[in-house]
Design a protein around this motif. Structure first.
Motif, PDB file in Angstrom:
ATOM      1  N   ILE A 138      -1.037   9.179  -2.807  1.00 21.25           N
ATOM      2  CA  ILE A 138      -0.964  10.591  -3.218  1.00 21.25           C
ATOM      3  C   ILE A 138      -0.508  10.691  -4.668  1.00 21.25           C
ATOM      4  O   ILE A 138       0.168   9.803  -5.185  1.00 21.25           O
ATOM      5  N   ARG A 139      -0.906  11.799  -5.284  1.00 18.43           N
ATOM      6  CA  ARG A 139      -0.400  12.140  -6.616  1.00 18.43           C
ATOM      7  C   ARG A 139       0.229  13.523  -6.508  1.00 18.43           C
ATOM      8  O   ARG A 139      -0.401  14.463  -6.037  1.00 18.43           O
ATOM      9  N   THR A 140       1.471  13.628  -6.951  1.00 16.22           N
ATOM     10  CA  THR A 140       2.158  14.919  -6.908  1.00 16.22           C
ATOM     11  C   THR A 140       2.406  15.392  -8.334  1.00 16.22           C
ATOM     12  O   THR A 140       2.512  14.575  -9.245  1.00 16.22           O
ATOM     13  N   LEU A 153       6.533  18.043  -3.118  1.00 19.57           N
ATOM     14  CA  LEU A 153       6.590  16.660  -2.624  1.00 19.57           C
ATOM     15  C   LEU A 153       7.246  15.734  -3.641  1.00 19.57           C
ATOM     16  O   LEU A 153       7.846  14.726  -3.269  1.00 19.57           O
ATOM     17  N   THR A 154       7.126  16.079  -4.931  1.00 20.87           N
ATOM     18  CA  THR A 154       7.807  15.267  -5.944  1.00 20.87           C
ATOM     19  C   THR A 154       9.300  15.196  -5.625  1.00 20.87           C
ATOM     20  O   THR A 154       9.878  14.109  -5.525  1.00 20.87           O
ATOM     21  N   ALA A 170       5.159   7.121 -12.339  1.00 22.25           N
ATOM     22  CA  ALA A 170       5.912   8.364 -12.507  1.00 22.25           C
ATOM     23  C   ALA A 170       5.666   8.966 -13.887  1.00 22.25           C
ATOM     24  O   ALA A 170       5.585   8.241 -14.878  1.00 22.25           O
ATOM     25  N   THR A 171       5.519  10.286 -13.913  1.00 23.72           N
ATOM     26  CA  THR A 171       5.442  11.003 -15.177  1.00 23.72           C
ATOM     27  C   THR A 171       6.769  11.743 -15.366  1.00 23.72           C
ATOM     28  O   THR A 171       7.178  12.532 -14.515  1.00 23.72           O
TER      29      THR A 171
ATOM     30  N   ILE B 392      -4.065  18.842  -4.711  1.00 23.74           N
ATOM     31  CA  ILE B 392      -3.176  17.817  -4.143  1.00 23.74           C
ATOM     32  C   ILE B 392      -3.914  16.778  -3.307  1.00 23.74           C
ATOM     33  O   ILE B 392      -3.305  15.813  -2.852  1.00 23.74           O
ATOM     34  N   GLY B 393      -5.220  16.964  -3.129  1.00 26.46           N
ATOM     35  CA  GLY B 393      -6.014  15.974  -2.409  1.00 26.46           C
ATOM     36  C   GLY B 393      -5.813  16.035  -0.905  1.00 26.46           C
ATOM     37  O   GLY B 393      -4.906  16.696  -0.403  1.00 26.46           O
TER      38      GLY B 393
END
Lengths: 432, 432
Positions: A138-140, A153-154, A170-171, B392-393
Motif C-alpha cells: 500500500i501507499r498512504t 493509515l499513515t 517514507a516521505t 488509495i488503491g
C-alpha cells in the motif's frame, strides 16, 4: 534468536518474504539498528528478522515541496545532516540518532529533545509505502500537506511497532533550518523551583526548542563522571535552548534567563560560543552514559505526564525508589513531561530485579494517575505490553486488537509485541 | 430526511443512543452544523441524526499544559476567540469557522488558510473521548505531547467522518498567539509567474502563514462584485501573510515583496493598517460568495496536489472546463497545493450536471496523476466515495473497510459515507 535473518533489497523482495511467511505462518520481526528500549525488535517468537541495510538510500530531496523520500534503513543522523546541508531541518532527534534508522523511528514514533517545540516523528511523516501481512503493497498519503482521502493509515502505521506492516519507503516533511540557537543551563535548589520555572516560561508564551531536566541523583553522578562544575546540592538542573531568527532567540533567552532568576535559580550559565553550548548540552546528553557506569545493568524508562505534573511525578519516583530500596535517577524532557526514570541495578540479582519490576509498576501506575502514559517515546514493545490496558482501558485494547487481528489474522507481524497475553493486575495504593 | 433527530446532553446519553441503535441496527449520523461539503452529514440512509447543541461547552483551558478541552458542539470561532483572549492560538481555520463545530472539524480533519505554516486539525488533537459502535466509551491520548501507548487511535478517529465512533470530548493543543502579522497582495501576468513566486518564497526558506491563490476567472468575478481595483487582465493573484515576532515578520515580508517583484509581479500591495489588511484578505475570503452569485448552483471542490504542481493543475482545470463546456473558477491554498476548483452551474439542468460530473471526474484523475489526492480538506463523504480507490488503491480500500467492518459490524455509524458500493471506472486519458 531468530530462525533466519534476511536483508531484502527492495519492496518486491519484502513482499515476497511476507508472502512466504504468511503462507507458512512464520513470524516477521522488522528491525532497524535494534536500539529499541522496550524489546520491540527482539525475535522472541523466533521466525525471520528483516534487516534494512540494503534499503538505506535517501531517494529524493524535493526542495519545492520540502519533502525527503527515504528507504527505511537510512540512519537518522545521516538524514538530519544531509537535509541540514541544504538549510532544511528534520526535527525528530531520538538520543539514539547516530545509530537508529528512520524505519525504526517511524515504527516507534520516536521523540527526542526537540519535541516540545517541533513535535515527534509522526508530525513529519507525510506518506508511507508498506507491505501488508497479506503481501500486498500500500501507499498512504504523499507529498501533500492536506489529504483527507479516507482513514489516516499513515498515522496508524507510525508507532505500530512493526505489528501491522513492513515499512518500505517514507516521505518526510522538512522545515527551514532555524538560523540561530542559544543555550543556557540553570540550577535550582528545589525541584519545585525548577518546575515553576518551566511553567512560567510557557506562561510567558515562549516555547523553547529544548527544556531538559536532571534530578539531584543524576547531577551528582554527572559531576562525579565529568567534573563540569555542577553544584551537587541542587535538586534540579534545566538545560534550555531556543532556536529561530536571531532577534527572537536573543529576546526569548533574555526573558528565560530573567524567569530562571525570578523563580529562584541559584546559578544560570549561558553559552557564549558553540563550544560552550556543547559543554552545557553534554551535561544532559551524557547523563545516561554517566549513570550506566554505576551498576552492571541500566534500565531506562519513559513514564510521561502532563508537563504541569513534573514535580509531583519526580517526587513520586523518589518515594517509590526508597520504598523498594532501588536506585532510580531521573532525567528527561521537562517541556513535554517525558521523564526517563533510570534504574541502576544488576540483572543477575533476581531478588533485586523483582523489586525493580515492582518499583516500575508503581511508577507507571503513578504516571497514569497523574494523567500520563506508560510510554512517551520508547514504545510498548514486549516489556510494557502487560501495562497497556492501564492506559487505554479494556475498550481501547479491544479496538486495537480488533485492528491487529483483522489486518494480520495469522499474527505473523512482530508477534508478542504491544499486546500481552494478560494484563498486570493493578494493586491498590492509598497514597497516589 | 432522518427518522429522528436527537440532541444528547452528555456522553452517557450518547452511549445510550448508540446502544439502542446498535441493538436495532439504526443508522447514526453525527452532525455539527452541517457545513460539510461532501454530503458527509446527510442522513441518506435515514436513522438518527445526532446534534450537539447541548454539548457545546468549553470545559477547561489548561494554561500550564497549553491545552483546551471542549465538547464537540463548540463553534470553531467561539473557541478561537476564547483562546486568543488568553494570548493563545488554535490555528485550524476552515472557511466555515463562524458556524462549523469543533466536533465536525475533527471528524473531517478540517484545514483552512493557515495550514501551510501551522498544519490542520489533526495536528492539534491530543486526546479524544468517543462512543464506539458497541456503546462503549474510549479515551485516547491526553494532555500529552508524547504518547506511544499502542496504536494512534486519536489520529484514526480524526477525519473518520463519523464512521467509526461518536466523538464526545476533545483535548486540543494550543500554541502562543503570534504577536504580529503583515499582509500583502501580489498580482501576476501569468500563472507560471505566480507559481514560481510560491516556489521561490519556500526556496528562500520562508514559510508564510497564508499563501492564497485566485485565478483570472475568480479575479474578474471578484472585481465585478466589489470593485476593489484588481487588474482583471492578470492570470493570478496571491494573498500572502506572515505572522510571528515583529522583527521576523518585517524581514520575511520585505524578502517576499522582493521575490514577488523579481518573479514578475505587476503590482504588489502591502497593507499598512489592519483595515487595509482586512480589505486585501476579503479579496480572497469573499471569492466564494462572489462566484456563487453567477449561477443558481455552486459546487466547491478541493482537489489537492503537491505545491510544485499548482500551475500545471490550474492549467488542467482550465482545459477540462473548456472540454466539457462548463464554468469552473479556481482559488485556494497555493502554499499547500489545496485548490478549490468551483463550478458555477444549475442543478436543474440535468444535461449540464452530467458534464459537470464528468469534468470533476477528470479533475480528480488529473490531481492523482500529479501526485495529489481527491480531497485535501472537505472529506470523502458520499460525493467522493466512488473515487476513493483512485487515490488509495484496492489494497488501501481493503485495509480501511476491514477496520470499518471490524469496529462497526452492523454498519450503523454514518453508513454510506467514505466507502462506495462501487468505484468509478477510470477512463483512459492520453493528455494527462
Amino acid at each position: 534468536m531468530p530462525d533466519v535473518i534476511l536483508a531484502p533489497r527492495n519492496k518486491e523482495e519484502v513482499a515476497q518474504v511476507v508472502q512466504v511467511c504468511a503462507e507458512n505462518k512464520i513470524p516477521i520481526v522488522p528491525r532497524g539498528s535494534g536500539t529499541n528500549l522496550s524489546a520491540g525488535t527482539s525475535p522472541s517468537n523466533g521466525g525471520a528478522v528483516l534487516l534494512f541495510k540494503n534499503m538505506n538510500r535517501i531517494l529524493e530531496l524535493d526542495e519545492e515541496n520540502l519533502t525527503v523520500t527515504v528507504q527505511p534503513g537510512v540512519i537518522t543522523k545521516t538524514l538530519i545532516d544531509y537535509v541540514e546541508g541544504e538549510s532544511l531541518f528534520y526535527p525528530p532527534d531520538p538520543s539514539s540518532l547516530k545509530i537508529s534508522t528512520i524505519g525504526g523511528n517511524i515504527s516507534e514514533n520516536s521523540g527526542g529533545l526537540r519535541g516540545l517545540k517541533y513535535g515527534v516523528t509522526k508530525d513529519y511523516v507525510l506518506g508511507l509505502e508498506a507491505v501488508l501481512p497479506n503481501g500486498k503493497i500500500i501507499r498512504t498519503g504523499g507529498k501533500l500537506a492536506k489529504d483527507v482521502a479516507g482513514y489516516d493509515l499513515t498515522s496508524l502505521l507510525v508507532g505500530s511497532e512493526g505489528t501491522l506492516a513492513v515499512i518500505t519507503e517514507a516521505t518526510l516533511r522538512l522545515i527551514p533550518k532555524p538560523s540561530y540557537k542559544e543555550t543556557i543551563l540553570a540550577m535550582f535548589k528545589t525541584l519545585e523551583d525548577a518546575a515553576e520555572t518551566v511553567s512560567a516560561i510557557l506562561a510567558a508564551r515562549i516555547i523553547p526548542t529544548t527544556l531538559e531536566f536532571m534530578d539531584q541523583g543524576t547531577i551528582q553522578v554527572m559531576e562525579d563522571y565529568k567534573q563540569i562544575g555542577l553544584p551537587t546540592d541542587c535538586e534540579a538542573v534545566l538545560l534550555i535552548e531556543q532556536d529561530g531568527a536571531i532577534e527572537t532567540v536573543v529576546k526569548d533567552i533574555e526573558r528565560i534567563y530573567q524567569i530562571c532568576s525570578n523563580y529562584g535559580a541559584i546559578d544560570v550559565q549561558k553559552a557564549e560560543t558553540e563550544e560552550e553550548a556543547e559543554d552545557l548540552r553534554s551535561a544532559r546528553r551524557d547523563a545516561l552514559s554517566a549513570l550506566a557506569r554505576l551498576r552492571p545493568t541500566t534500565i531506562l524508562e519513559d513514564a510521561t505526564v502532563p508537563r504541569s505534573k513534573i514535580a509531583p511525578m519526580v517526587r513520586e519516583i523518589t518515594r517509590i525508589a526508597e520504598k523498594y530500596n532501588v536506585t532510580i535517577r531521573t532525567f528527561g524532557h521537562a517541556g513535554d513531561g517525558n521523564l526517563h526514570p533510570t534504574c541502576l541495578t544488576d540483572i543477575r540479582d533476581k531478588e533485586e530485579m523483582e523489586r525493580v519490576e515492582q518499583a516500575f509498576e508503581e511508577i507507571f501506575y503513578a504516571s497514569i494517575d497523574l494523567g500520563g502514559t506508560i510510554t512517551g517515546e520508547h514504545g510498548v514493545g514486549e516489556m510494557k505490553a502487560p501495562y497497556l490496558e492501564w492506559k487505554i482501558g479494556k475498550a481501547g485494547i479491544q479496538v486495537m486488537t480488533a485492528i491487529k487481528e483483522v489486518l494480520d489474522p495469522h499474527n505473523i507481524m512482530n508477534p508478542g509485541k504491544v499486546f500481552a497475553k494478560s494484563t498486570k493486575e493493578r494493586l491498590v495504593m492509598a497514597n497516589v
